[in-house]
Design a protein around this motif. Sequence first.
Motif, mmCIF file in Angstrom:
data_model
loop_
_atom_site.group_PDB
_atom_site.id
_atom_site.type_symbol
_atom_site.label_atom_id
_atom_site.label_comp_id
_atom_site.label_asym_id
_atom_site.label_seq_id
_atom_site.Cartn_x
_atom_site.Cartn_y
_atom_site.Cartn_z
ATOM 1 N N MET A 10 1.097 -1.585 0.419
ATOM 2 C CA MET A 10 0.292 -0.147 -0.315
ATOM 3 C C MET A 10 1.094 1.116 -0.055
ATOM 4 S SD MET A 10 -2.706 -1.053 2.688
ATOM 5 C CE MET A 10 -4.149 -2.526 2.629
ATOM 6 N N VAL A 11 2.492 1.433 0.874
ATOM 7 C CA VAL A 11 2.783 2.402 0.834
ATOM 8 C C VAL A 11 3.848 2.631 -0.540
ATOM 9 C CG1 VAL A 11 4.818 3.127 2.247
ATOM 10 C CG2 VAL A 11 3.006 1.595 3.758
ATOM 11 N N GLU A 12 3.985 1.134 -0.785
ATOM 12 C CA GLU A 12 5.063 1.350 -2.779
ATOM 13 C C GLU A 12 3.765 2.279 -3.657
ATOM 14 O OE1 GLU A 12 6.156 -1.965 -3.000
ATOM 15 O OE2 GLU A 12 8.203 -1.693 -1.945
ATOM 16 N N ALA A 13 2.708 2.022 -3.106
ATOM 17 C CA ALA A 13 1.361 1.615 -4.678
ATOM 18 C C ALA A 13 1.281 3.608 -3.529
ATOM 19 C CB ALA A 13 0.027 1.340 -3.991
ATOM 20 N N THR A 14 1.391 4.307 -2.853
ATOM 21 C CA THR A 14 0.969 5.202 -2.880
ATOM 22 C C THR A 14 1.867 6.218 -3.019
ATOM 23 O OG1 THR A 14 -0.764 4.199 -1.047
ATOM 24 C CG2 THR A 14 -0.112 6.767 -1.215
ATOM 25 N N THR A 15 3.137 6.187 -2.677
ATOM 26 C CA THR A 15 4.519 6.714 -3.272
ATOM 27 C C THR A 15 4.278 6.164 -5.445
ATOM 28 O OG1 THR A 15 5.786 4.785 -2.584
ATOM 29 C CG2 THR A 15 5.694 6.407 -0.962
ATOM 30 N N THR A 16 4.170 5.691 -5.363
ATOM 31 C CA THR A 16 3.776 5.297 -6.904
ATOM 32 C C THR A 16 3.676 5.863 -7.491
ATOM 33 O OG1 THR A 16 5.545 2.970 -6.410
ATOM 34 C CG2 THR A 16 4.692 3.639 -8.748
ATOM 35 N N ALA A 17 1.718 6.347 -7.232
ATOM 36 C CA ALA A 17 1.202 6.514 -7.660
ATOM 37 C C ALA A 17 1.229 8.380 -7.639
ATOM 38 C CB ALA A 17 -0.514 7.243 -7.183
ATOM 39 N N ASN A 18 1.748 9.040 -6.660
ATOM 40 C CA ASN A 18 2.349 10.411 -6.589
ATOM 41 C C ASN A 18 3.645 11.014 -7.175
ATOM 42 O OD1 ASN A 18 0.035 11.969 -4.433
ATOM 43 N ND2 ASN A 18 0.755 9.156 -3.882
ATOM 44 N N HIS A 25 8.460 12.036 3.484
ATOM 45 C CA HIS A 25 9.044 11.351 4.360
ATOM 46 C C HIS A 25 6.841 10.725 4.808
ATOM 47 C CE1 HIS A 25 6.892 12.133 8.787
ATOM 48 N NE2 HIS A 25 7.979 11.603 9.234
ATOM 49 N N ILE A 26 7.083 9.083 5.547
ATOM 50 C CA ILE A 26 5.795 8.405 5.327
ATOM 51 C C ILE A 26 5.101 8.370 6.514
ATOM 52 C CG2 ILE A 26 4.791 6.156 4.765
ATOM 53 C CD1 ILE A 26 6.748 6.212 2.913
ATOM 54 N N ARG A 27 3.950 8.807 6.897
ATOM 55 C CA ARG A 27 2.598 8.417 8.447
ATOM 56 C C ARG A 27 1.818 7.694 7.671
ATOM 57 N NH1 ARG A 27 3.223 11.235 12.322
ATOM 58 N NH2 ARG A 27 4.649 13.335 11.907
ATOM 59 N N LEU A 28 1.828 6.539 8.553
ATOM 60 C CA LEU A 28 1.252 5.519 8.546
ATOM 61 C C LEU A 28 -0.265 5.087 9.448
ATOM 62 C CD1 LEU A 28 0.595 2.651 6.671
ATOM 63 C CD2 LEU A 28 1.930 1.748 7.952
ATOM 64 N N ILE A 29 -1.994 5.557 9.507
ATOM 65 C CA ILE A 29 -2.004 5.425 10.532
ATOM 66 C C ILE A 29 -3.495 4.153 10.313
ATOM 67 C CG2 ILE A 29 -4.192 6.914 11.627
ATOM 68 C CD1 ILE A 29 -2.249 9.450 10.631
ATOM 69 N N VAL A 30 -3.843 3.971 11.165
ATOM 70 C CA VAL A 30 -4.041 2.171 11.367
ATOM 71 C C VAL A 30 -5.151 2.076 12.397
ATOM 72 C CG1 VAL A 30 -4.683 0.073 11.309
ATOM 73 C CG2 VAL A 30 -2.402 0.972 10.285
ATOM 74 N N PRO A 49 -9.963 -2.535 8.758
ATOM 75 C CA PRO A 49 -9.692 -1.389 9.549
ATOM 76 C C PRO A 49 -9.700 -0.356 8.293
ATOM 77 C CG PRO A 49 -8.691 -3.638 9.966
ATOM 78 C CD PRO A 49 -9.385 -3.788 8.600
ATOM 79 N N THR A 50 -9.253 1.377 8.695
ATOM 80 C CA THR A 50 -8.870 1.895 8.019
ATOM 81 C C THR A 50 -7.628 2.488 7.676
ATOM 82 O OG1 THR A 50 -11.168 3.343 8.473
ATOM 83 C CG2 THR A 50 -9.753 4.829 7.620
ATOM 84 N N ILE A 51 -7.577 2.243 6.514
ATOM 85 C CA ILE A 51 -5.267 2.497 7.055
ATOM 86 C C ILE A 51 -4.895 3.487 5.409
ATOM 87 C CG2 ILE A 51 -2.671 1.809 5.971
ATOM 88 C CD1 ILE A 51 -4.378 -1.131 6.460
ATOM 89 N N VAL A 52 -4.676 4.387 6.416
ATOM 90 C CA VAL A 52 -3.993 5.868 5.744
ATOM 91 C C VAL A 52 -2.714 5.540 5.943
ATOM 92 C CG1 VAL A 52 -4.294 8.450 5.830
ATOM 93 C CG2 VAL A 52 -6.128 6.877 7.028
ATOM 94 N N VAL A 53 -2.244 5.720 4.510
ATOM 95 C CA VAL A 53 -0.769 5.916 3.998
ATOM 96 C C VAL A 53 -0.725 7.707 3.548
ATOM 97 C CG1 VAL A 53 0.749 5.712 2.023
ATOM 98 C CG2 VAL A 53 -0.300 4.163 3.234
ATOM 99 N N ILE A 54 0.368 8.522 4.160
ATOM 100 C CA ILE A 54 0.505 10.099 4.327
ATOM 101 C C ILE A 54 1.799 10.440 4.112
ATOM 102 C CG2 ILE A 54 0.427 12.741 4.790
ATOM 103 C CD1 ILE A 54 -1.835 11.056 7.472
ATOM 104 N N PRO A 55 2.516 9.841 2.585
ATOM 105 C CA PRO A 55 3.846 10.378 2.121
ATOM 106 C C PRO A 55 3.609 12.298 1.617
ATOM 107 C CG PRO A 55 2.217 9.496 0.250
ATOM 108 C CD PRO A 55 1.523 10.305 1.229
ATOM 109 N N GLU A 56 4.917 12.414 2.097
ATOM 110 C CA GLU A 56 5.043 14.312 1.893
ATOM 111 C C GLU A 56 6.045 14.302 1.935
ATOM 112 O OE1 GLU A 56 3.006 16.758 5.018
ATOM 113 O OE2 GLU A 56 3.615 14.858 6.432
#
Length: 223
Positions: A10-18, A25-30, A49-56
């Motif tokens: 999920m983290v890799e997909a999010t950073t790749t899409a952006n 810097h990645i913040r992961l919230i579950v 569960p809700t999983i939020v990936v916040i890359p900045e």
Amino acid sequence: DTSMEEVREMVEATTTANGMVGGVHIRLIVSRGLKLTPYQSPAATVGWPTIVVIPEHKAASPEVKEKGIKLITSAFRRARPDTQDPAINCLSKNTCISACIHAVNSGYHECLMLDPQGFVATCNSTNFIMVKAGVVLSPTTDYQLHGITRQNMLDLAREAGYEVRERNFTLIEVYDADECFVTGTFAGAIPVVAVDGRVIGEGRRGEVTRELQQRYGELCDKQ
């Protein structure tokens, strides 16, 4: 159940899409997920569960990494584990937020927080480490998050030949330290040049801190 490998994907997909490659810097919230009604019982949870990936794109200021920050001791203590386990990085951060507000309102960068017995524990958003006579000292993990960056710094210090100890120590020992620095995922290691208005060491980044910053940067490049 969601596996750690699925979370990594999920983290890799999010950073790749952006289009994010480095300096991220990645913040992961579950959280437990959607609720039928605002109620703390897990029985009110609907679905997964809700999983939020916040890359900045973030990078610590080179000036801050060299010139350092100033801390003030907070009146808010780290909680006992039978109140709220301080080793768990949960969303209930009222105590740390209160300490953060204390620092900001007092004109400081961060708050140094004590444990229930009055020993130094951690900072409101970073881990705290000091150096005295060439020995790298960290508070025990009893009342702080078991930070990955903190552990990396201790491991790098040992590899560099420094003696590393994890033990209780007091504010008086901090005031008398040769060097102090804080650690975190975002910043790596940031020197602390003053605590409660008292100058630490020579009031500038120390040689141990500088060396560990360099070694940590090399470690991140390898990974």
